[in-house]
Design a protein around this motif. Structure first.
Motif, PDB file in Angstrom:
ATOM      1  N   LEU A 139      48.781  41.152  35.270  1.00 57.36           N
ATOM      2  CA  LEU A 139      49.083  40.387  36.471  1.00 57.36           C
ATOM      3  C   LEU A 139      50.210  39.413  36.145  1.00 57.36           C
ATOM      4  O   LEU A 139      50.099  38.619  35.210  1.00 57.36           O
ATOM      5  CB  LEU A 139      47.850  39.624  36.946  1.00 57.36           C
TER       6      LEU A 139
ATOM      7  N   ASP B  57      50.293  44.187  38.771  1.00 57.98           N
ATOM      8  CA  ASP B  57      50.507  43.563  40.076  1.00 57.98           C
ATOM      9  C   ASP B  57      51.110  42.188  39.855  1.00 57.98           C
ATOM     10  O   ASP B  57      51.290  41.736  38.715  1.00 57.98           O
ATOM     11  CB  ASP B  57      49.193  43.476  40.853  1.00 57.98           C
ATOM     12  N   HIS B  58      51.416  41.498  40.947  1.00 57.27           N
ATOM     13  CA  HIS B  58      52.030  40.188  40.810  1.00 57.27           C
ATOM     14  C   HIS B  58      51.495  39.233  41.866  1.00 57.27           C
ATOM     15  O   HIS B  58      51.023  39.645  42.929  1.00 57.27           O
ATOM     16  CB  HIS B  58      53.552  40.286  40.920  1.00 57.27           C
TER      17      HIS B  58
ATOM     18  N   THR C 141      44.172  31.269  39.713  1.00 59.82           N
ATOM     19  CA  THR C 141      44.362  32.682  39.385  1.00 59.82           C
ATOM     20  C   THR C 141      43.824  32.985  37.998  1.00 59.82           C
ATOM     21  O   THR C 141      43.155  34.006  37.787  1.00 59.82           O
ATOM     22  CB  THR C 141      45.855  33.058  39.466  1.00 59.82           C
TER      23      THR C 141
ATOM     24  N   PHE D 224      41.026  35.701  37.383  1.00 58.22           N
ATOM     25  CA  PHE D 224      41.466  36.900  36.673  1.00 58.22           C
ATOM     26  C   PHE D 224      40.874  36.977  35.268  1.00 58.22           C
ATOM     27  O   PHE D 224      40.636  38.053  34.726  1.00 58.22           O
ATOM     28  CB  PHE D 224      42.997  36.925  36.605  1.00 58.22           C
TER      29      PHE D 224
END
Length: 403
Positions: A48, A66-67, A104, A108
Protein backbone atom coordinates in the motif's frame (compact mmCIF):
# COMPACT_ATOMS: atom_id res chain seq x y z
CA UNK A 1 12.76 -14.62 -8.42
CA UNK A 2 9.69 -15.66 -6.42
CA UNK A 3 9.88 -16.57 -2.74
CA UNK A 4 7.08 -18.98 -1.94
CA UNK A 5 8.10 -19.71 1.62
CA UNK A 6 7.50 -16.07 2.65
CA UNK A 7 10.83 -16.11 4.46
CA UNK A 8 9.35 -17.28 7.72
CA UNK A 9 6.47 -14.83 7.97
CA UNK A 10 3.50 -16.09 9.99
CA UNK A 11 0.99 -14.39 7.66
CA UNK A 12 0.83 -12.80 4.24
CA UNK A 13 3.22 -9.85 4.59
CA UNK A 14 2.01 -6.27 4.24
CA UNK A 15 4.35 -3.57 3.01
CA UNK A 16 3.46 0.10 3.38
CA UNK A 17 5.35 2.74 1.42
CA UNK A 18 5.25 6.46 2.17
CA UNK A 19 6.10 9.14 -0.40
CA UNK A 20 5.27 12.74 0.45
CA UNK A 21 5.16 13.88 -3.22
CA UNK A 22 4.92 17.64 -2.90
CA UNK A 23 6.42 18.09 -6.38
CA UNK A 24 7.11 15.95 -9.41
CA UNK A 25 6.73 12.23 -10.05
CA UNK A 26 9.95 10.83 -8.62
CA UNK A 27 8.82 9.63 -5.22
CA UNK A 28 5.64 7.95 -6.43
CA UNK A 29 7.34 6.23 -9.37
CA UNK A 30 10.14 4.93 -7.12
CA UNK A 31 7.65 3.61 -4.57
CA UNK A 32 5.60 1.99 -7.32
CA UNK A 33 8.67 0.23 -8.72
CA UNK A 34 9.59 -1.06 -5.26
CA UNK A 35 6.06 -2.24 -4.53
CA UNK A 36 5.86 -4.10 -7.83
CA UNK A 37 9.20 -5.83 -7.26
CA UNK A 38 8.33 -6.86 -3.70
CA UNK A 39 4.89 -8.24 -4.52
CA UNK A 40 6.32 -10.09 -7.52
CA UNK A 41 9.04 -11.65 -5.38
CA UNK A 42 6.61 -12.57 -2.59
CA UNK A 43 3.38 -13.77 -4.25
CA UNK A 44 1.33 -13.70 -1.02
CA UNK A 45 2.33 -10.16 -0.07
CA UNK A 46 0.47 -6.90 -0.62
CA UNK A 47 1.69 -3.31 -0.73
CA UNK A 48 0.00 0.00 0.00
CA UNK A 49 1.50 3.32 -1.13
CA UNK A 50 0.66 6.54 0.69
CA UNK A 51 1.27 9.41 -1.70
CA UNK A 52 0.55 13.08 -2.06
CA UNK A 53 0.96 13.00 -5.84
CA UNK A 54 -1.94 14.64 -7.70
CA UNK A 55 -1.49 12.25 -10.64
CA UNK A 56 -1.38 8.97 -8.69
CA UNK A 57 -4.76 7.94 -10.08
CA UNK A 58 -3.42 8.10 -13.65
CA UNK A 59 -1.01 5.23 -13.05
CA UNK A 60 -1.75 1.53 -13.32
CA UNK A 61 -0.87 -0.41 -10.20
CA UNK A 62 -0.01 -4.11 -10.37
CA UNK A 63 -1.94 -6.84 -8.60
CA UNK A 64 -1.82 -6.60 -4.79
CA UNK A 65 -0.56 -3.00 -4.93
CA UNK A 66 -2.86 -0.09 -4.11
CA UNK A 67 -2.49 3.50 -3.01
CA UNK A 68 -4.00 6.05 -0.64
CA UNK A 69 -4.01 9.61 -1.92
CA UNK A 70 -3.06 12.15 0.74
CA UNK A 71 -4.33 15.74 0.41
CA UNK A 72 -1.92 17.53 -1.91
CA UNK A 73 0.36 20.45 -1.13
CA UNK A 74 2.11 22.80 -3.54
CA UNK A 75 5.44 24.55 -3.11
CA UNK A 76 5.46 28.26 -3.90
CA UNK A 77 8.38 30.06 -5.51
CA UNK A 78 9.37 31.52 -2.13
CA UNK A 79 9.72 28.01 -0.67
CA UNK A 80 6.53 28.03 1.37
CA UNK A 81 3.72 25.50 0.92
CA UNK A 82 -0.03 25.78 0.43
CA UNK A 83 -2.83 23.26 0.26
CA UNK A 84 -3.31 22.13 -3.31
CA UNK A 85 -7.08 22.08 -3.52
CA UNK A 86 -8.73 22.67 -0.14
CA UNK A 87 -9.54 25.79 1.84
CA UNK A 88 -7.17 24.86 4.66
CA UNK A 89 -3.92 26.42 5.75
CA UNK A 90 -0.75 24.34 5.60
CA UNK A 91 -0.84 23.49 9.31
CA UNK A 92 -4.38 22.12 9.01
CA UNK A 93 -3.49 20.19 5.87
CA UNK A 94 -0.41 18.68 7.49
CA UNK A 95 -2.44 17.67 10.54
CA UNK A 96 -5.04 16.01 8.32
CA UNK A 97 -2.35 14.15 6.38
CA UNK A 98 -0.65 13.02 9.59
CA UNK A 99 -3.93 11.64 10.92
CA UNK A 100 -4.63 9.79 7.69
CA UNK A 101 -1.15 8.26 7.69
CA UNK A 102 -1.45 7.07 11.27
CA UNK A 103 -4.98 5.68 10.89
CA UNK A 104 -3.97 3.88 7.70
CA UNK A 105 -1.02 2.30 9.49
CA UNK A 106 -3.28 1.24 12.37
CA UNK A 107 -5.74 -0.46 10.03
CA UNK A 108 -3.29 -1.87 7.48
CA UNK A 109 -0.84 -3.12 10.15
CA UNK A 110 2.26 -3.23 7.95
CA UNK A 111 5.12 -5.63 8.57
CA UNK A 112 7.50 -3.20 6.90
CA UNK A 113 7.21 0.55 6.35
CA UNK A 114 9.45 2.01 3.64
CA UNK A 115 9.77 5.80 3.82
CA UNK A 116 10.97 7.64 0.73
CA UNK A 117 13.58 10.39 1.25
CA UNK A 118 12.04 12.37 4.12
CA UNK A 119 12.90 10.72 7.49
CA UNK A 120 10.18 12.63 9.38
CA UNK A 121 7.80 13.14 6.44
CA UNK A 122 6.48 16.40 5.07
CA UNK A 123 6.56 18.98 7.89
CA UNK A 124 7.06 16.14 10.39
CA UNK A 125 3.75 14.49 9.51
CA UNK A 126 5.22 10.99 9.76
CA UNK A 127 6.47 11.31 13.34
CA UNK A 128 3.26 10.14 15.08
CA UNK A 129 3.20 6.99 12.94
CA UNK A 130 6.91 6.31 13.44
CA UNK A 131 6.48 6.67 17.20
CA UNK A 132 3.47 4.34 17.24
CA UNK A 133 5.08 1.63 15.13
CA UNK A 134 8.36 1.89 17.01
CA UNK A 135 6.63 1.66 20.38
CA UNK A 136 4.53 -1.32 19.31
CA UNK A 137 7.41 -3.08 17.63
CA UNK A 138 4.87 -4.16 15.03
CA UNK A 139 6.80 -3.16 11.90
CA UNK A 140 10.32 -2.88 10.61
CA UNK A 141 11.03 0.73 9.65
CA UNK A 142 13.16 1.47 6.60
CA UNK A 143 14.34 4.81 5.22
CA UNK A 144 14.94 4.69 1.46
CA UNK A 145 17.16 7.37 -0.07
CA UNK A 146 18.00 8.13 -3.67
CA UNK A 147 21.67 8.19 -4.62
CA UNK A 148 22.04 11.99 -4.35
CA UNK A 149 20.13 14.34 -2.05
CA UNK A 150 22.01 17.66 -2.11
CA UNK A 151 25.33 19.24 -1.27
CA UNK A 152 26.50 17.99 2.16
CA UNK A 153 26.40 21.42 3.81
CA UNK A 154 22.92 22.18 2.48
CA UNK A 155 21.58 18.77 3.47
CA UNK A 156 23.09 18.98 6.96
CA UNK A 157 21.32 22.29 7.61
CA UNK A 158 18.03 21.01 6.20
CA UNK A 159 18.11 17.79 8.19
CA UNK A 160 19.03 19.62 11.40
CA UNK A 161 15.93 21.78 10.94
CA UNK A 162 13.76 18.72 10.33
CA UNK A 163 15.32 16.63 13.15
CA UNK A 164 16.03 13.98 10.54
CA UNK A 165 19.22 12.64 12.15
CA UNK A 166 17.42 12.08 15.44
CA UNK A 167 14.67 10.18 13.64
CA UNK A 168 17.17 7.92 11.85
CA UNK A 169 18.97 7.17 15.09
CA UNK A 170 15.79 6.47 17.06
CA UNK A 171 13.28 4.88 14.71
CA UNK A 172 14.78 3.30 11.62
CA UNK A 173 15.93 -0.31 11.54
CA UNK A 174 17.68 0.15 8.21
CA UNK A 175 18.56 2.84 5.67
CA UNK A 176 18.62 1.80 2.02
CA UNK A 177 20.49 3.93 -0.51
CA UNK A 178 19.23 3.28 -4.02
CA UNK A 179 22.61 3.63 -5.69
CA UNK A 180 26.26 2.79 -5.21
CA UNK A 181 29.05 4.52 -3.37
CA UNK A 182 31.04 4.52 -6.63
CA UNK A 183 28.66 7.21 -7.90
CA UNK A 184 27.88 9.22 -4.76
CA UNK A 185 27.42 9.01 -1.00
CA UNK A 186 24.34 11.09 -0.11
CA UNK A 187 25.09 10.99 3.63
CA UNK A 188 28.77 11.91 3.49
CA UNK A 189 29.68 14.44 6.14
CA UNK A 190 26.50 14.02 8.20
CA UNK A 191 26.79 13.46 11.94
CA UNK A 192 25.43 9.90 12.05
CA UNK A 193 26.50 7.48 14.73
CA UNK A 194 28.48 4.33 13.97
CA UNK A 195 25.38 2.29 14.82
CA UNK A 196 23.23 4.20 12.32
CA UNK A 197 25.87 3.85 9.62
CA UNK A 198 26.10 0.11 10.28
CA UNK A 199 22.41 -0.13 9.38
CA UNK A 200 23.00 1.41 5.93
CA UNK A 201 22.67 -0.73 2.80
CA UNK A 202 23.80 0.26 -0.69
CA UNK A 203 21.29 -1.48 -2.91
CA UNK A 204 22.37 -0.42 -6.39
CA UNK A 205 20.06 1.44 -8.76
CA UNK A 206 16.45 0.36 -9.30
CA UNK A 207 16.18 -1.31 -12.70
CA UNK A 208 13.10 -0.54 -14.81
CA UNK A 209 11.47 -2.78 -17.39
CA UNK A 210 8.84 -2.40 -20.08
CA UNK A 211 5.85 -4.45 -18.96
CA UNK A 212 3.20 -2.79 -21.11
CA UNK A 213 1.81 -4.18 -24.36
CA UNK A 214 2.06 -0.81 -26.09
CA UNK A 215 3.99 -0.47 -29.36
CA UNK A 216 6.79 2.12 -29.54
CA UNK A 217 6.44 4.94 -32.08
CA UNK A 218 7.84 4.57 -35.57
CA UNK A 219 11.62 4.39 -35.42
CA UNK A 220 14.17 5.87 -35.48
CA UNK A 221 13.58 8.63 -32.93
CA UNK A 222 15.20 10.20 -29.91
CA UNK A 223 13.20 10.63 -26.72
CA UNK A 224 13.01 14.06 -25.08
CA UNK A 225 11.77 14.01 -21.49
CA UNK A 226 11.91 16.58 -18.68
CA UNK A 227 10.49 14.05 -16.19
CA UNK A 228 7.43 15.46 -14.46
CA UNK A 229 7.83 18.63 -16.48
CA UNK A 230 7.29 21.14 -13.71
CA UNK A 231 10.73 22.64 -14.27
CA UNK A 232 11.37 21.39 -17.81
CA UNK A 233 10.59 24.54 -19.81
CA UNK A 234 14.25 25.34 -20.55
CA UNK A 235 14.98 21.84 -21.87
CA UNK A 236 11.88 21.72 -24.07
CA UNK A 237 12.50 25.21 -25.45
CA UNK A 238 16.12 24.37 -26.29
CA UNK A 239 15.28 21.13 -28.11
CA UNK A 240 12.53 22.77 -30.16
CA UNK A 241 14.85 25.65 -31.04
CA UNK A 242 17.48 23.15 -32.19
CA UNK A 243 15.07 21.48 -34.61
CA UNK A 244 13.71 24.85 -35.75
CA UNK A 245 17.13 26.25 -36.57
CA UNK A 246 18.62 23.13 -38.19
CA UNK A 247 16.31 21.54 -40.81
CA UNK A 248 18.73 18.62 -41.31
CA UNK A 249 18.81 17.64 -37.62
CA UNK A 250 17.88 13.99 -37.23
CA UNK A 251 16.46 11.63 -36.22
CA UNK A 252 13.06 12.99 -35.35
CA UNK A 253 12.21 13.59 -31.70
CA UNK A 254 9.38 12.28 -29.53
CA UNK A 255 8.73 14.80 -26.77
CA UNK A 256 6.98 13.90 -23.50
CA UNK A 257 6.18 17.10 -21.63
CA UNK A 258 5.26 15.59 -18.26
CA UNK A 259 2.00 16.18 -16.38
CA UNK A 260 3.16 19.34 -14.59
CA UNK A 261 3.99 21.41 -17.67
CA UNK A 262 0.71 23.03 -18.64
CA UNK A 263 -1.19 26.20 -19.44
CA UNK A 264 0.01 28.86 -21.85
CA UNK A 265 3.55 27.47 -21.87
CA UNK A 266 2.34 24.08 -23.09
CA UNK A 267 0.11 25.69 -25.74
CA UNK A 268 3.02 27.74 -27.06
CA UNK A 269 5.19 24.64 -27.28
CA UNK A 270 2.45 22.75 -29.10
CA UNK A 271 2.23 25.47 -31.76
CA UNK A 272 5.96 25.14 -32.34
CA UNK A 273 5.72 21.33 -32.52
CA UNK A 274 2.95 21.57 -35.13
CA UNK A 275 5.08 23.93 -37.24
CA UNK A 276 7.87 21.32 -37.34
CA UNK A 277 5.55 19.06 -39.37
CA UNK A 278 6.40 15.71 -37.82
CA UNK A 279 10.12 16.23 -37.15
CA UNK A 280 9.05 16.54 -33.50
CA UNK A 281 5.93 14.87 -32.12
CA UNK A 282 4.63 15.27 -28.60
CA UNK A 283 2.48 13.82 -25.86
CA UNK A 284 1.59 15.50 -22.60
CA UNK A 285 2.08 12.50 -20.34
CA UNK A 286 2.62 8.77 -20.79
CA UNK A 287 2.37 6.46 -17.79
CA UNK A 288 4.16 3.81 -19.86
CA UNK A 289 7.18 5.91 -20.68
CA UNK A 290 9.29 2.73 -20.42
CA UNK A 291 7.97 1.75 -23.85
CA UNK A 292 9.22 5.03 -25.30
CA UNK A 293 12.63 4.50 -23.67
CA UNK A 294 12.85 0.96 -25.03
CA UNK A 295 12.30 2.07 -28.64
CA UNK A 296 14.44 5.22 -28.59
CA UNK A 297 17.74 5.56 -30.42
CA UNK A 298 18.92 8.00 -27.75
CA UNK A 299 17.62 10.24 -24.99
CA UNK A 300 17.83 13.94 -24.12
CA UNK A 301 16.53 14.48 -20.60
CA UNK A 302 16.82 16.15 -17.27
CA UNK A 303 18.72 14.40 -14.50
CA UNK A 304 16.13 13.09 -12.05
CA UNK A 305 16.68 9.75 -10.34
CA UNK A 306 13.98 7.79 -12.16
CA UNK A 307 14.96 9.09 -15.59
CA UNK A 308 18.58 8.19 -14.87
CA UNK A 309 17.52 4.66 -13.90
CA UNK A 310 15.57 4.34 -17.15
CA UNK A 311 18.52 5.50 -19.23
CA UNK A 312 20.71 2.80 -17.67
CA UNK A 313 18.01 0.11 -17.59
CA UNK A 314 17.30 0.43 -21.32
CA UNK A 315 20.98 0.99 -22.15
CA UNK A 316 20.43 4.27 -23.98
CA UNK A 317 22.97 6.85 -25.04
CA UNK A 318 21.86 9.98 -23.25
CA UNK A 319 22.49 13.70 -22.91
CA UNK A 320 21.41 14.94 -19.48
CA UNK A 321 20.60 18.61 -18.94
CA UNK A 322 20.47 18.86 -15.13
CA UNK A 323 18.66 21.54 -13.21
CA UNK A 324 20.74 23.39 -10.62
CA UNK A 325 17.96 24.95 -8.51
CA UNK A 326 16.54 24.57 -5.94
CA UNK A 327 19.00 21.70 -5.41
CA UNK A 328 22.25 20.59 -7.03
CA UNK A 329 21.07 16.97 -6.88
CA UNK A 330 20.69 16.51 -10.64
CA UNK A 331 23.96 18.25 -11.44
CA UNK A 332 25.87 16.14 -8.91
CA UNK A 333 24.40 12.92 -10.34
CA UNK A 334 25.03 13.92 -13.95
CA UNK A 335 28.53 15.21 -13.29
CA UNK A 336 29.68 12.02 -11.57
CA UNK A 337 27.95 9.83 -14.15
CA UNK A 338 29.71 11.69 -16.95
CA UNK A 339 33.03 11.07 -15.20
CA UNK A 340 32.20 7.35 -15.24
CA UNK A 341 31.34 7.54 -18.94
CA UNK A 342 27.70 6.54 -18.44
CA UNK A 343 26.16 9.64 -20.02
CA UNK A 344 27.06 13.04 -21.44
CA UNK A 345 26.08 16.16 -19.49
CA UNK A 346 25.11 19.46 -21.08
CA UNK A 347 26.27 21.88 -18.38
CA UNK A 348 24.91 25.42 -18.49
CA UNK A 349 28.19 26.81 -17.10
CA UNK A 350 30.70 24.65 -18.97
CA UNK A 351 28.88 24.16 -22.29
CA UNK A 352 26.24 26.87 -22.27
CA UNK A 353 22.57 26.15 -22.83
CA UNK A 354 22.57 27.40 -26.40
CA UNK A 355 20.90 26.18 -29.57
CA UNK A 356 24.31 25.31 -31.00
CA UNK A 357 25.27 23.23 -27.96
CA UNK A 358 21.99 21.31 -28.12
CA UNK A 359 22.40 20.63 -31.86
CA UNK A 360 25.91 19.36 -31.18
CA UNK A 361 24.70 17.16 -28.32
CA UNK A 362 21.96 15.56 -30.42
CA UNK A 363 24.33 14.98 -33.32
CA UNK A 364 26.89 13.50 -30.94
CA UNK A 365 24.55 10.90 -29.46
CA UNK A 366 25.47 8.08 -31.90
CA UNK A 367 29.14 8.49 -31.03
CA UNK A 368 28.66 8.00 -27.30
CA UNK A 369 29.35 4.68 -25.64
CA UNK A 370 26.39 2.65 -24.47
CA UNK A 371 26.06 2.62 -20.66
CA UNK A 372 26.52 -1.17 -20.71
CA UNK A 373 30.01 -0.71 -22.18
CA UNK A 374 31.25 1.08 -19.04
CA UNK A 375 28.74 0.09 -16.36
CA UNK A 376 30.25 -1.23 -13.09
CA UNK A 377 29.11 -4.70 -12.01
CA UNK A 378 26.01 -4.70 -9.81
CA UNK A 379 25.09 -1.11 -10.60
CA UNK A 380 21.48 -2.00 -11.50
CA UNK A 381 20.82 -4.74 -8.90
CA UNK A 382 18.78 -2.54 -6.56
CA UNK A 383 15.41 -4.31 -6.82
CA UNK A 384 16.94 -7.73 -6.18
CA UNK A 385 18.79 -6.35 -3.17
CA UNK A 386 15.62 -4.76 -1.82
CA UNK A 387 13.57 -7.95 -2.13
CA UNK A 388 16.32 -9.86 -0.34
CA UNK A 389 16.29 -7.30 2.49
CA UNK A 390 12.51 -7.60 2.75
CA UNK A 391 12.95 -11.34 3.27
CA UNK A 392 15.56 -10.75 5.97
CA UNK A 393 13.35 -8.24 7.79
CA UNK A 394 10.36 -10.57 7.68
CA UNK A 395 12.53 -13.32 9.14
CA UNK A 396 13.59 -11.01 11.95
CA UNK A 397 9.98 -10.09 12.72
CA UNK A 398 8.96 -13.76 12.71
CA UNK A 399 11.83 -14.71 15.04
CA UNK A 400 11.01 -11.85 17.43
CA UNK A 401 7.33 -12.83 17.50
CA UNK A 402 8.28 -16.40 18.39
CA UNK A 403 10.44 -15.38 21.34
Amino acid sequence: MMRDDMQGASHAPRIMLYSHDTFGLGHLRRSRALAQAITSAYPMSSALILTGSPVAGRFDFPARVDHVRLPGVTKRQDGSYVSQSMSMNIEETTSLRAGLIRSTAEEFRPDVLIVDKEPTGFHGELLPTLEMLHRNGSAKLVLGLRDVLDEPEVLAAEWARKQAIEAIELYYDETWIYGTKAVYDPLAGLDLSHEARSRMHWTGYLRRSDTSDETPPEQPYILITPGGGGDGEVLVDLVLAAYESEPALSPRAVLVYGPFLSGETLQAFERRVAALEGRVTSVTFDTHIETLFAGAQGVVCMGGYNTFCEVLSFDKRAVIVPRTVPRLEQWLRASRSEELGLIRMLDEYRDGLTVASMIGAIRGLPGQKLPSEVMPAGLMDGLDYVTDRIGALLHQSSDQAAE
